[in-house]
Enzyme design. Structure first.
Site, PDB file in Angstrom:
ATOM      1  N   ASP A   1       0.855  -1.177  -0.046  1.00  0.00           N
ATOM      2  CA  ASP A   1       0.076   0.039  -0.156  1.00  0.00           C
ATOM      3  C   ASP A   1       0.941   1.292   0.077  1.00  0.00           C
ATOM      4  OD1 ASP A   1       0.819  -0.357   2.467  1.00  0.00           O
ATOM      5  OD2 ASP A   1      -0.993  -0.909   3.495  1.00  0.00           O
TER       6      ASP A   1
ATOM      7  N   ASN B   1      -7.313  -2.693  14.282  1.00  0.00           N
ATOM      8  CA  ASN B   1      -8.687  -2.920  13.974  1.00  0.00           C
ATOM      9  C   ASN B   1      -8.708  -4.358  13.153  1.00  0.00           C
ATOM     10  OD1 ASN B   1      -7.946  -1.915  11.450  1.00  0.00           O
ATOM     11  ND2 ASN B   1      -9.366  -0.287  11.541  1.00  0.00           N
TER      12      ASN B   1
ATOM     13  N   HIS C   1      -7.168  -4.566  10.360  1.00  0.00           N
ATOM     14  CA  HIS C   1      -6.823  -4.468   8.726  1.00  0.00           C
ATOM     15  C   HIS C   1      -5.562  -5.250   8.328  1.00  0.00           C
ATOM     16  CE1 HIS C   1      -4.479  -0.250   9.428  1.00  0.00           C
ATOM     17  NE2 HIS C   1      -3.840  -1.278   9.427  1.00  0.00           N
TER      18      HIS C   1
ATOM     19  N   GLU D   1      -9.803  -1.630   5.527  1.00  0.00           N
ATOM     20  CA  GLU D   1     -10.287  -1.499   6.728  1.00  0.00           C
ATOM     21  C   GLU D   1     -11.626  -2.660   6.979  1.00  0.00           C
ATOM     22  OE1 GLU D   1      -8.576   0.113   8.667  1.00  0.00           O
ATOM     23  OE2 GLU D   1      -8.108   2.067   7.806  1.00  0.00           O
TER      24      GLU D   1
HETATM   25  C1  GLP Z   1      -0.434   0.060   8.528  1.00  0.00           C
HETATM   26  C2  GLP Z   1      -0.317  -0.627   7.319  1.00  0.00           C
HETATM   27  C3  GLP Z   1      -0.344  -2.045   7.534  1.00  0.00           C
HETATM   28  C4  GLP Z   1       0.499  -2.438   8.756  1.00  0.00           C
HETATM   29  C5  GLP Z   1      -0.549  -1.726   9.958  1.00  0.00           C
HETATM   30  C6  GLP Z   1       0.084  -2.147  11.277  1.00  0.00           C
HETATM   31  O1  GLP Z   1      -1.236   1.189   8.526  1.00  0.00           O
HETATM   32  N1  GLP Z   1      -0.993  -0.218   6.236  1.00  0.00           N
HETATM   33  O2  GLP Z   1       0.254  -2.548   6.209  1.00  0.00           O
HETATM   34  O3  GLP Z   1       0.473  -3.633   8.516  1.00  0.00           O
HETATM   35  O4  GLP Z   1      -0.701  -0.739   9.481  1.00  0.00           O
HETATM   36  O5  GLP Z   1       1.080  -1.129  11.349  1.00  0.00           O
HETATM   37  P1  GLP Z   1       2.234  -1.429  12.554  1.00  0.00           P
HETATM   38  O6  GLP Z   1       2.982  -2.491  12.096  1.00  0.00           O
HETATM   39  O7  GLP Z   1       3.042   0.000  12.470  1.00  0.00           O
HETATM   40  O8  GLP Z   1       1.368  -1.524  13.813  1.00  0.00           O
END
Ligand code: GLP
Length: 250
Positions: free
Chosen positions: A67, A136, A138, A143
């Site tokens: 992404d 959440n 995702h 989402e």
């Molecule tokens: C982000 C990314 C995801 C990631 C998730 C967790 O917003 N878009 O690909 O896996 O949220 O993030 P983190 O690893 O900082 O907890």
């Protein structure tokens, strides 16, 4: 889903890196699906360390990221494009033109998602997809409520996601409202998936993931239907699940 329990963030990162290294050594032209966020940073550090010490080559590897925010230039330090260069690409021998991130010019750029889907097809699909999970539930930026049949496209970020990611920005208003993300059906087409889960903040969602049925309000729950998913979770992330002694541990 196969669950591998590790002690802490460092062990998770090391094991994830070992899995990728084995993949790249076994298939030198592997197509890797990569993730951003705080979770994979340690894994990337182990990949760099291995590259320096053992010279594992990425010359033929292709990477496709999950992404990217919309509205941030590639050289913006908060963009995922910048993140990937800083955290990995600048430190290994992967040619820049073999590293891809989805990219959309605006929230109306519907072509961008279709192009990314075509690209994934053209390179023969993703051999191994690395995933983190949002608080959440995702995956990528898909989402809760996103259709399981979604393909790559523009997504609106949940308020909770913007708040969770605000730590990387100076102020909340700077956090983009939209992103382009690989779709859930796109992620599910990957031949192998490795989900990394670390820290106490992820304990509630990891518990839910194992306790609830597959449903679109918990995007990561679809992974239960994939034939080859490995979840690597550390003790903090597992704390609620283990306290409840759910079925996976009985
Ligand atoms: C982000 C990314 C995801 C990631 C998730 C967790 O917003 N878009 O690909 O896996 O949220 O993030 P983190 O690893 O900082 O907890």
């Amino acid at each position: 889903m196969k669950l591998i329990e590790v002690q802490n963030y460092d062990e998770m990162s090391k094991l994830a890196a070992e899995i990728i290294i084995e993949q790249v050594q076994t298939k030198t032209n592997s197509v890797l699906g990569l993730a951003t966020g705080g979770t994979p940073v340690g894994m990337y550090q182990y990949l760099m360390k291995d590259f320096t010490q053992n010279k594992t080559s990425y010359e033929q590897v292709i990477t496709l990221n999950l992404d990217e925010y919309i509205g941030l230039e590639k050289d913006n330090p908060q963009s995922y494009s910048y993140f990937m260069k800083e955290q990995l690409f600048n430190h290994i021998n992967i040619p820049e033109n073999q590293t891809y991130l989805p990219s959309a010019k605006s929230v109306h750029d519907e072509e961008a998602g279709r192009n990314y889907e075509k690209l994934i097809e053209t390179v023969g699909g993703i051999d191994m997809q690395i995933l983190g999970i949002g608080e959440n539930g995702h995956i990528g930026f898909n989402e809760p409520g996103t259709s399981f049949s979604s393909t790559t496209g523009i997504v609106k970020l949940a308020d909770s996601t913007r708040e969770a990611n605000a730590r990387y920005f100076t102020k909340m208003e700077d956090v983009p409202t939209h992103a382009i993300s690989m779709g859930i059906s796109t992620i599910m087409k990957s031949r192998q998936i490795v989900l990394l889960v670390s820290g106490v903040k992820k304990a509630p969602i990891l518990n839910q993931l194992f306790q609830t049925d597959v449903n679109e309000n918990l995007p990561a729950s679809i992974l239960k239907k994939h034939p080859d998913v490995t979840v690597i979770a550390d003790q903090e992330a597992l704390s609620i699940l283990k306290e409840k002694k759910g079925s996976v541990f009985s």
